[in-house]
Design an enzyme around this catalytic site. Structure first.
Site, PDB file in Angstrom:
ATOM      1  CG  ASP A  11      -0.165   0.163   2.502  1.00 31.80           C
ATOM      2  OD1 ASP A  11       0.986  -0.405   2.837  1.00 31.80           O
ATOM      3  OD2 ASP A  11      -0.696   0.448   3.524  1.00 31.80           O
ATOM      4  CB  VAL A 125       4.323  -4.868   3.414  1.00 33.61           C
ATOM      5  CG1 VAL A 125       5.474  -5.796   3.386  1.00 33.61           C
ATOM      6  CG2 VAL A 125       4.532  -4.082   2.019  1.00 33.61           C
ATOM      7  CG  ASP A 240       5.679  -2.103   4.968  1.00 36.06           C
ATOM      8  OD1 ASP A 240       5.351  -2.518   6.018  1.00 36.06           O
ATOM      9  OD2 ASP A 240       5.250  -1.215   4.282  1.00 36.06           O
TER      10      ASP A 240
HETATM   11  C1  BDR Z   1       2.506  -0.264   8.816  1.00 41.32           C
HETATM   12  O1  BDR Z   1       1.761   0.447   8.370  1.00 41.32           O
HETATM   13  C2  BDR Z   1       2.104   1.372   7.512  1.00 41.32           C
HETATM   14  O2  BDR Z   1       1.960   2.701   7.413  1.00 41.32           O
HETATM   15  C3  BDR Z   1       3.484   0.840   6.730  1.00 41.32           C
HETATM   16  O3  BDR Z   1       3.452   1.018   5.586  1.00 41.32           O
HETATM   17  C4  BDR Z   1       3.390  -0.469   7.665  1.00 41.32           C
HETATM   18  O4  BDR Z   1       3.401  -1.331   6.767  1.00 41.32           O
HETATM   19  C5  BDR Z   1       3.381  -0.357  10.016  1.00 41.32           C
HETATM   20  O5  BDR Z   1       2.217  -0.494  11.156  1.00 41.32           O
HETATM   21 CA    CA Z   2       2.554  -0.581   4.214  1.00 42.52          CA
END
Ligand code: BDR
Ligand code: CA
Length: 312
Positions: A11, A125, A240
């Site tokens: 994302d 992720v 990630d």
């Molecule tokens: C996760 O939340 C997102 O903001 C980051 O990309 C990561 O995947 C961390 O809590």
């Molecule tokens: Ca993420």
């Protein structure tokens, strides 16, 4: 050692972008596809960020657009941390790369179904919406994967509520589907990712590697660091990227097998990964949960990734 075939579900997102850089450049991995979900920002933005990054770095993996919303809830983007664009900082040239026509969840189901058993690793992720949809479309997705590495959850603290981590909290129903699917899950939660944090000195030294990836890294991590310092009072965790680094070098993490349930109806604990560390439930483990990380393994892998694009 044979190359590990991976699909990244992202994302994108500051730290997602770094995860893509590591995955696309690692000789130990073959990045077969990138699937994109809404999460850190709306899908149009996370998709645009992913395509821009791939275009800028010549990453040829096909990109598939997926779910625009969590399964049962409204999207609550992480604009505070990742900015209005979801990847505030770097400025990209107009791009040529376009997304594939197939929906990400359909593509995930197809790719896993077509592949020999235990041959594909899925590294997720972002919120687990695409992954849950793929499992619902084709339940054997769960059992055919070699490993499903998830950035999400925590045994201890949260980061979006005291109890919950962002990716699981964003779509707890999807996470519940995935954790109960029988997939070979490795949970890379805040217990490990918060042990790998970027400070000013490290940012300066990685930025000095030069080349387009280090330049994007420098600009996006500058923003990410400022936001994490301001809103969380913490140095930014390499959430990630840690998952991809683990796929390259499993010694990065110490794992323990536990039974994990996802809370999707709690008032104060919505999105919590309830990890049965004491074996109270007597339920069989459904995940290998990261409990510790060795950051000395992580940083050279990140430096190598940035250096991949600095050689001209
Ligand atoms: C996760 O939340 C997102 O903001 C980051 O990309 C990561 O995947 C961390 O809590
Ligand atoms: Ca993420």
């Amino acid at each position: 050692m044979s190359e590990r075939r991976v699909i990244l579900d992202v994302d994108t997102g500051h730290d997602d972008a770094v995860a893509i850089m590591i995955a696309a450049s690692a000789p130990e991995l073959t990045l077969e596809a990138i699937t994109v979900t809404a999460g850190n920002q709306t899908l149009d933005k996370t998709l645009s960020n992913t395509l821009n990054l791939c275009d800028a770095l010549g990453i040829e993996a096909p990109v598939f657009a997926g779910m625009t919303k969590p399964l049962m809830r409204d999207l609550v983007p992480a604009a505070r941390i990742h900015g209005e664009s979801g990847l505030d900082g770097p400025v990209f040239q107009p791009r040529k790369k376009i997304a594939e026509k197939e929906h990400a969840a359909v593509a995930l189901a197809r790719m896993v179904t077509e592949a020999p058993p235990n041959s594909l690793t899925l590294i997720a992720v972002g919120p687990l919406t695409n992954v849950a949809m793929a499992i619902r479309l084709e339940p054997t997705v769960a059992t055919k994967l070699r490993e499903l590495i998830i950035m999400g959850g925590s045994i201890g603290r949260g980061n979006v509520t005291p109890s919950s981590e962002f990716n699981i909290h964003a779509d707890p129903e999807a996470a519940a589907i995935v954790f109960s699917s029988g997939a070979p899950i490795t949970m890379v939660g805040l217990d490990v990712t918060t042990k790998i944090t970027l400070d000013e000195a490290r940012l300066a030294s990685l930025s000095s590697i030069g080349g387009p990836a280090a330049e994007i890294f420098s600009k996006s991590m500058g923003n990410y660091m400022a936001a994490c310092r301001h809103y969380l009072g913490e140095y930014p965790a390499m959430h990630d990227p840690s998952c991809v680094a683990y796929a390259i070098e499993p010694k990065l993490m110490t794992l323990r097998e536990y039974h994990v349930e996802v809370e999707y109806s709690g008032t104060f604990t919505l999105g919590r990964t309830v990890v049965d560390t004491a074996g109270v439930t007597k339920k069989a483990p459904n995940a290998r949960v990261g409990v510790d990380a060795d950051e000395t393994i992580f940083w050279p892998l990140l430096a190598r990734a940035l250096g991949h694009w600095s050689r001209g």
